[in-house]
Design a protein around this motif. Sequence first.
Motif, short mmCIF file in Angstrom:
data_model
loop_
_atom_site.label_atom_id
_atom_site.label_comp_id
_atom_site.label_asym_id
_atom_site.label_seq_id
_atom_site.Cartn_x
_atom_site.Cartn_y
_atom_site.Cartn_z
N PRO A 118 0.82 -1.22 0.00
CA PRO A 118 0.00 0.00 0.00
C PRO A 118 0.84 1.26 0.00
O PRO A 118 2.05 1.21 0.25
CB PRO A 118 -0.81 -0.13 1.29
CG PRO A 118 0.07 -0.93 2.20
CD PRO A 118 0.79 -1.91 1.30
N THR A 119 0.19 2.38 -0.28
CA THR A 119 0.89 3.65 -0.37
C THR A 119 0.18 4.68 0.50
O THR A 119 -0.90 4.42 1.03
CB THR A 119 1.00 4.11 -1.83
OG1 THR A 119 1.92 5.20 -1.91
CG2 THR A 119 -0.35 4.50 -2.41
N SER A 120 0.78 5.85 0.63
CA SER A 120 0.26 6.84 1.57
C SER A 120 -0.27 8.11 0.92
O SER A 120 -0.65 9.04 1.62
CB SER A 120 1.35 7.22 2.58
OG SER A 120 2.50 7.71 1.90
N GLY A 121 -0.29 8.17 -0.41
CA GLY A 121 -0.79 9.39 -1.04
C GLY A 121 -0.75 9.32 -2.55
O GLY A 121 -0.43 8.27 -3.14
N LEU A 122 -1.04 10.45 -3.16
CA LEU A 122 -1.09 10.58 -4.61
C LEU A 122 -0.13 11.67 -5.06
O LEU A 122 0.03 12.68 -4.38
CB LEU A 122 -2.51 10.97 -5.07
CG LEU A 122 -3.68 10.18 -4.49
CD1 LEU A 122 -5.00 10.77 -4.97
CD2 LEU A 122 -3.57 8.70 -4.83
N ILE A 123 0.48 11.45 -6.21
CA ILE A 123 1.31 12.46 -6.84
C ILE A 123 0.54 13.01 -8.03
O ILE A 123 0.04 12.26 -8.87
CB ILE A 123 2.66 11.88 -7.32
CG1 ILE A 123 3.50 11.39 -6.14
CG2 ILE A 123 3.44 12.92 -8.13
CD1 ILE A 123 4.07 12.48 -5.26
N GLY A 124 0.42 14.34 -8.08
CA GLY A 124 -0.24 15.00 -9.20
C GLY A 124 0.78 15.51 -10.19
O GLY A 124 1.85 15.98 -9.80
#
Length: 197
Positions: A64-70
């Motif tokens: 799993p991951t902790s965020g999004l990159i825009g």
Amino acid sequence: MADFTWLPANRATTDDVDAVFATGGARKCRCQALKVPGWIWRDTTQEQRDAALLEQTACGTTGPTSGLIGYVDGEAAGWVAVEKRENYPRLWSRKQAWMRMDPELEGVWSVTCFVVRKGRRQSGLTYELAAATVEYGQQVGARVLEGYPIEPAPGKSVIWDEASVGLVQVFLEAGYEVVASPTLRRRVVRRRLSGAS
């Protein structure tokens, strides 16, 4: 018009993550303020925060991951932290009322932090990132998205790093609703996702 896209951080590169976090307060905090049970500046070193962010984003893995990159026109330009609420121990260890709301509510994912690179600020990117949390939340099966933005008093402004938790209007534009106003400026916002009871 600029082309906005996003990826879960585990599908981004560590270079993309580093580029977004390279300046401002984010460079020091590394999105660890709600992850550290104690006081972040006393209880962690910069090296620990750097390593923790890279471990939590899990770049190049299946998560799993902790965020999004825009991305704007293919360049990493922003970040929004979004993951299961239980992954934020400081939400439960502190005494502010807004941090302990509805602990029995299931399937809650918290949206805790926005970071936008210098040169991309004041371009509406936080609005795009907030909207991305909704799409991502639906993909991962979240039932409720919850944020903790601030709402400055009429006529007052905030500095960029202070607004890292998000501004109320940003969340409202993404379909969130204010569910509590526990302090003069702090709001708790939620968005129930389709299929959630």
